[in-house]
Structures are given as structure tokens and as C-alpha cells.
Design an enzyme around this catalytic site. Structure first.
Site, PDB file in Angstrom:
ATOM      1  CB  SER A   1       7.315 -49.558  12.133  1.00 18.73           C
ATOM      2  OG  SER A   1       6.586 -49.243  13.306  1.00 18.73           O
ATOM      3  CE  LYS A   2       4.478 -51.173  17.127  1.00 21.12           C
ATOM      4  NZ  LYS A   2       5.168 -52.173  17.963  1.00 21.12           N
TER       5      LYS A   2
ATOM      6  CB  SER B   1       0.160 -51.077  16.833  1.00 23.51           C
ATOM      7  OG  SER B   1      -0.724 -49.979  16.876  1.00 23.51           O
TER       8      SER B   1
ATOM      9  CG  ASN C   1       6.299 -55.241  24.483  1.00 21.39           C
ATOM     10  OD1 ASN C   1       5.138 -55.157  24.095  1.00 21.39           O
ATOM     11  ND2 ASN C   1       6.811 -54.396  25.389  1.00 21.39           N
TER      12      ASN C   1
ATOM     13  CE1 TYR D   1       4.206 -47.592  17.630  1.00 19.33           C
ATOM     14  CE2 TYR D   1       1.947 -47.356  16.858  1.00 19.33           C
ATOM     15  CZ  TYR D   1       2.855 -47.907  17.738  1.00 19.33           C
ATOM     16  OH  TYR D   1       2.433 -48.774  18.709  1.00 19.33           O
TER      17      TYR D   1
HETATM   18  N1  NAP Z   1       0.361 -48.089  24.578  1.00 17.06           N
HETATM   19  C1  NAP Z   1      -0.349 -48.240  23.462  1.00 17.06           C
HETATM   20  O1  NAP Z   1      -1.427 -47.645  23.295  1.00 17.06           O
HETATM   21  C2  NAP Z   1       0.129 -49.189  22.396  1.00 17.06           C
HETATM   22  C3  NAP Z   1      -0.753 -49.488  21.343  1.00 17.06           C
HETATM   23  C4  NAP Z   1      -0.348 -50.360  20.349  1.00 17.06           C
HETATM   24  C5  NAP Z   1       0.908 -50.948  20.415  1.00 17.06           C
HETATM   25  N2  NAP Z   1       1.755 -50.644  21.443  1.00 17.06           N
HETATM   26  C6  NAP Z   1       3.065 -51.290  21.436  1.00 17.06           C
HETATM   27  O2  NAP Z   1       3.288 -51.938  22.670  1.00 17.06           O
HETATM   28  C7  NAP Z   1       4.695 -52.043  22.895  1.00 17.06           C
HETATM   29  C8  NAP Z   1       4.997 -51.559  24.301  1.00 17.06           C
HETATM   30  O3  NAP Z   1       4.694 -50.179  24.390  1.00 17.06           O
HETATM   31  P1  NAP Z   1       4.099 -49.499  25.704  1.00 17.06           P
HETATM   32  O4  NAP Z   1       2.835 -48.867  25.326  1.00 17.06           O
HETATM   33  O5  NAP Z   1       4.132 -50.445  26.828  1.00 17.06           O
HETATM   34  O6  NAP Z   1       5.140 -48.300  25.898  1.00 17.06           O
HETATM   35  P2  NAP Z   1       6.321 -48.049  26.922  1.00 17.06           P
HETATM   36  O7  NAP Z   1       5.813 -48.076  28.320  1.00 17.06           O
HETATM   37  O8  NAP Z   1       6.973 -46.816  26.422  1.00 17.06           O
HETATM   38  O9  NAP Z   1       7.285 -49.304  26.736  1.00 17.06           O
HETATM   39  C9  NAP Z   1       8.177 -49.410  25.654  1.00 17.06           C
HETATM   40  C10 NAP Z   1       9.196 -50.480  25.979  1.00 17.06           C
HETATM   41  O10 NAP Z   1      10.063 -50.604  24.841  1.00 17.06           O
HETATM   42  C11 NAP Z   1      11.398 -50.559  25.289  1.00 17.06           C
HETATM   43  N3  NAP Z   1      12.284 -49.999  24.271  1.00 17.06           N
HETATM   44  C12 NAP Z   1      12.110 -48.892  23.501  1.00 17.06           C
HETATM   45  N4  NAP Z   1      13.192 -48.692  22.742  1.00 17.06           N
HETATM   46  C13 NAP Z   1      14.079 -49.680  23.035  1.00 17.06           C
HETATM   47  C14 NAP Z   1      15.374 -50.020  22.598  1.00 17.06           C
HETATM   48  N5  NAP Z   1      16.046 -49.277  21.687  1.00 17.06           N
HETATM   49  N6  NAP Z   1      15.966 -51.101  23.125  1.00 17.06           N
HETATM   50  C15 NAP Z   1      15.333 -51.850  24.059  1.00 17.06           C
HETATM   51  N7  NAP Z   1      14.107 -51.602  24.513  1.00 17.06           N
HETATM   52  C16 NAP Z   1      13.493 -50.519  24.006  1.00 17.06           C
HETATM   53  C17 NAP Z   1      11.365 -49.672  26.538  1.00 17.06           C
HETATM   54  O11 NAP Z   1      12.475 -49.985  27.377  1.00 17.06           O
HETATM   55  P3  NAP Z   1      13.711 -48.973  27.684  1.00 17.06           P
HETATM   56  O12 NAP Z   1      13.187 -47.574  27.572  1.00 17.06           O
HETATM   57  O13 NAP Z   1      14.135 -49.365  29.058  1.00 17.06           O
HETATM   58  O14 NAP Z   1      14.728 -49.306  26.660  1.00 17.06           O
HETATM   59  C18 NAP Z   1      10.062 -50.131  27.186  1.00 17.06           C
HETATM   60  O15 NAP Z   1      10.278 -51.266  27.982  1.00 17.06           O
HETATM   61  C19 NAP Z   1       5.372 -51.214  21.798  1.00 17.06           C
HETATM   62  O16 NAP Z   1       5.833 -52.079  20.772  1.00 17.06           O
HETATM   63  C20 NAP Z   1       4.235 -50.343  21.295  1.00 17.06           C
HETATM   64  O17 NAP Z   1       4.435 -49.913  19.978  1.00 17.06           O
HETATM   65  C21 NAP Z   1       1.388 -49.783  22.437  1.00 17.06           C
END
Ligand code: NAP
Length: 251
Positions: A160-161, A144, A91, A157
Site C-alpha cells: 500500500s505504501k 513509508s 497521514n 502494508y
Molecule cells: N510509526 C512508524 O514507524 C511509521 C513508519 C512509516 C510510516 N508510518 C506512517 O505514518 C502514518 C502515521 O502513523 P503513526 O506511526 O503515527 O501511527 P498512529 O499513532 O497509529 O497514527 C495513525 C493515525 O491514523 C489514523 N487513522 C487510522 N485509521 C483511520 C481511519 N479509518 N480513518 C481516519 N483516521 C484513521 C488514526 O486516527 P484514529 O485512530 O483516531 O482514527 C491516527 O491518527 C501512517 O500512515 C503510517 O503508515 C509510520
């Protein structure tokens, strides 16, 4: 607490905030023992403690997904402690909204792929030998809606998705004979640290969401729970879209 994941051992990579935190909490509430990772120790420990204090089971392991040795430690520690791995939700993810002309191929594009794609491949390579021995496993990759729909304002982004979606489908076929299911999640606009309330990103996307609201991390976690559980025992190679009908018009 119920038991849709009773006795399952799960790894959630990138669980310190947002969607990954909600997945970790929901898996634990459904009876899984959850190993959760991220770079931020304090956030990880808080979530670990809250789950354990509440009668669930969670182990936080600090890990940077771009470091293979960190990911090896996560898998080795899980096996030492629990002896098996039933579920992996990759994730971890980062977002960028750089205009096309300004995207740096190394600093942005390669790094984006390292976090959003390569780390998923590495984790899958690390867990599948154990899943093969067990004769079962469920892998979920967070993609995504950007995997489905071109996104001119976040090219690296969404590229990558799209790779995550395609990798998921290829791996689902490659691993089907081992009874390892591989699926992806496609969240739409979802409230998290990536999409904060009132942020420019939210303001730009929200008008296009037919349901006229931002989704919650829990609503995405519900999709992950289904794919992780035995209820999805015949589901593999699927991308589960959770987007309030955002992509329904255009795809
Ligand atoms: N929010 C949206 O609208 C949305 C939409 C489509 C897809 N997504 C996807 O959902 C997933 C979660 O995103 P989110 O929206 O929940 O955002 P978020 O709150 O920013 O969470 C991102 C997570 O990824 C971890 N992460 C980032 N870089 C990392 C690294 N180098 N090593 C280990 N962990 C890492 C962060 O942990 P640390 O910072 O502690 O490392 C955090 O736990 C992502 O893959 C994102 O692309 C989100």
C-alpha cells in the site's frame, strides 16, 4: 511560535496520535490554521484544545477515512470556515504484520488499501478543485520506507505504501501545471501508537537502523513542514526519507 506557514490553511488527515499529531502541532506552531481529523473524538478534542489554549488555531473534525461522506464533510467544513485549502497532509494509516499465507484479500488487503491509499486519492480529488482555483497548493502523502524496500513481514502494508509513492509521483506530474506540489514522506521506525516503546515491532526493526534509535514523531513532522512550506516551492514528486539511514544500504 514562528511563521513558516503563516496564513496557510492546512488539513491533516489522521492527526489524533503519533506522526499526525506532531504534524498538526508543528503546523499550528508555525502559524497555520489546521483542520485535523481522525475517528477518535476524545483524542482529537484534546489536541484541538491544547493548540487553541496555546494561541494556535486547530479544528478537529471526526472522520473515518474509509467513508467518503466524512471526507467530503471535512473539505466542505474547511471551505465554509476558511474559504481555501493551502496544504493537505494525508497521514491516516494502519499496519499489519500477517504472514503471506494468512493475508485475507478482503478483510486485510482491501481494507489496508481503503485506509492507506484510496482515502488519499479521495482527499486529493476533493481538495484539488480549490487548489486549482487558488493557483497553488501543497499535498503531502505519508508513505513509508516500505515504499522503497520490500518488507516480507508486512506485505499488504508495504504494498500500500509503494502505491502511495507511485500515486504521489503520478499526481505531481498531473498537477504540476496548476502549481500544486505533491510529495510524500517516508518515515522509518518512528515512535507512535503504531510503534510503541519496547514493542515486538520495534525490537525486530531497531537492530537494522544504522543510527541505532527510533525516530520521534516530531522528526517526521519537520519533514512535512518543509514540504508544506514555500521553502519547498520547487520540490514536487519527491519522497523525503526520514529513517536514520535504514534504507541507505539496501537501496
Ligand atoms: N510509526 C512508524 O514507524 C511509521 C513508519 C512509516 C510510516 N508510518 C506512517 O505514518 C502514518 C502515521 O502513523 P503513526 O506511526 O503515527 O501511527 P498512529 O499513532 O497509529 O497514527 C495513525 C493515525 O491514523 C489514523 N487513522 C487510522 N485509521 C483511520 C481511519 N479509518 N480513518 C481516519 N483516521 C484513521 C488514526 O486516527 P484514529 O485512530 O483516531 O482514527 C491516527 O491518527 C501512517 O500512515 C503510517 O503508515 C509510520
Amino acid at each position: 511560535m514562528s511563521n513558516r506557514l503563516e496564513n496557510k490553511i492546512a488539513i491533516v488527515v489522521g492527526g489524533t496520535s503519533g506522526i499526525g499529531k506532531a504534524i498538526t502541532e508543528l503546523y499550528a506552531a508555525e502559524g497555520a490554521k489546521v483542520v485535523m481529523t481522525g475517528r477518535r473524538e476524545e483524542k482529537g478534542r484534546e489536541i484541538e484544545k491544547a493548540i487553541n489554549d496555546n494561541g494556535g488555531e486547530c479544528l478537529f473534525i471526526q472522520a473515518d477515512s474509509t467513508k467518503k461522506e466524512d471526507l467530503e464533510n471535512v473539505v466542505n467544513t474547511t471551505i465554509e470556515k476558511y474559504g481555501r485549502i493551502d496544504i493537505l497532509n494525508n497521514n491516516a494509516g494502519i499496519l499489519a504484520t500477517t504472514p503471506l499465507d494468512e493475508i485475507d484479500p478482503t478483510e486485510e488487503f482491501n481494507h489496508m488499501f481503503n485506509v492507506n491509499v484510496t482515502s488519499y486519492l479521495t482527499m486529493i480529488q476533493l481538495v484539488t478543485p480549490y487548489m486549482k482555483k487558488q493557483g497553488a497548493g501543497s499535498i503531502i502523502n505519508t508513505a513509508s520506507v516500505g515504499a522503497r524496500q520490500p518488507m516480507p513481514f508486512n506485505i499488504s502494508y508495504s504494498t500500500s505504501k509503494a502505491a502511495v509513492k507511485h500515486m504521489t509521483e503520478s499526481m505531481a506530474v498531473a498537477l504540476a501545471g496548476d502549481n500544486i506540489r505533491v510529495n510524500s514522506l517516508a518515515p522509518g521506525l518512528t515512535r507512535s501508537e503504531m510503534v510503541e516503546e519496547g514493542s515486538d515491532f520495534e525490537k525486530a526493526v531497531l537492530p537494522s537502523v544504522p543510527m541505532k534509535r527510533t525516530g520521534s514523531a516530531k522528526e517526521i513532522a519537520n519533514g512535512s513542514l518543509f514540504l508544506a512550506s514555500d521553502e519547498a516551492s520547487y520540490v514536487s514528486g519527491h519522497m523525503l526519507v526520514l529513517d536514520g539511514a535504514l534504507t541507505a544500504f539496501s537501496c
